[in-house]
Design an enzyme around this catalytic site. Structure first.
Site, PDB file in Angstrom:
ATOM      1  N   HIS A  83      -4.624   4.224   8.254  1.00 44.93           N
ATOM      2  CA  HIS A  83      -4.065   4.925   9.409  1.00 44.93           C
ATOM      3  C   HIS A  83      -2.587   4.612   9.534  1.00 44.93           C
ATOM      4  CE1 HIS A  83      -5.759   1.042  10.624  1.00 44.93           C
ATOM      5  NE2 HIS A  83      -4.724   0.942  11.434  1.00 44.93           N
TER       6      HIS A  83
ATOM      7  N   HIS B  52       0.273   4.240  12.461  1.00 45.13           N
ATOM      8  CA  HIS B  52       0.570   4.164  13.895  1.00 45.13           C
ATOM      9  C   HIS B  52       1.867   4.907  14.167  1.00 45.13           C
ATOM     10  CE1 HIS B  52      -2.128   0.619  14.848  1.00 45.13           C
ATOM     11  NE2 HIS B  52      -1.990   0.433  13.541  1.00 45.13           N
TER      12      HIS B  52
END
Ligand code: AMP
Ligand code: ZN
Length: 138
Positions: free
Chosen positions: A99, A101
């Site tokens: 992922h 951020h």
């Protein structure tokens, strides 16, 4: 991955505040935001780390993150943002589904990386740069 919390979000098995979805990526609000509007961008395919992603997916991820970051700034009124990515436990990774951020930043928001830089010994930096360069060209 059956036990992956982000795969469960993708499948709709657990809820998330989704900001964007297409055929390759999902973006949603981080449940423990560093600032309001902190977004996570994830690929729909399960890959543990950035280094596990195929090149074409990785190449598509950054332009998307940039678009989402612009939207986050527009909506939150933040002036600036950080992109942040963790790879492995020692790097602070807690969810092992790659992922990115997107963290909106405001003047005086108090977030600091609190860096304590290390020092190179005499000649160490050039030797290290050369060794990394050699791996890159081998
Ligand atoms: P990292 O430390 O880079 O692995 O970051 C994982 C992030 O996922 C953390 O910032 C968590 O707050 C966030 N997170 C964990 N579970 C959820 C969830 N169910 N919904 C949204 N964000 C989550
Ligand atoms: Zn997953």
């Amino acid at each position: 991955m059956d036990d992956c919390i982000f795969c469960k979000i993708i499948k709709g098995d657990i809820p998330a505040d989704v900001v964007y979805r297409d055929e390759r990526f999902l973006a949603f609000l981080d449940i423990r935001p560093i600032n309001r509007g902190h977004v996570l961008v994830i690929p729909l395919v399960h890959a543990e780390r950035l280094t596990d992603l195929p090149d074409d997916l990785l190449a598509a991820e950054l332009p998307l993150a940039r678009r989402i970051a612009s939207a986050v700034l527009e909506v939150t009124g933040a002036t600036d943002f950080n992109l942040f990515n963790t790879n492995g436990v020692e790097a602070g990774q807690e969810v092992f589904h790659h992922h990115i951020h997107i963290i909106p930043r405001h003047a005086g928001d108090g977030l600091t990386f609190n860096l304590n830089p290390v020092s190179y010994n005499e000649g160490e930096a050039s030797e290290l740069a050369g060794r990394i360069g050699n791996v890159m060209t081998s």
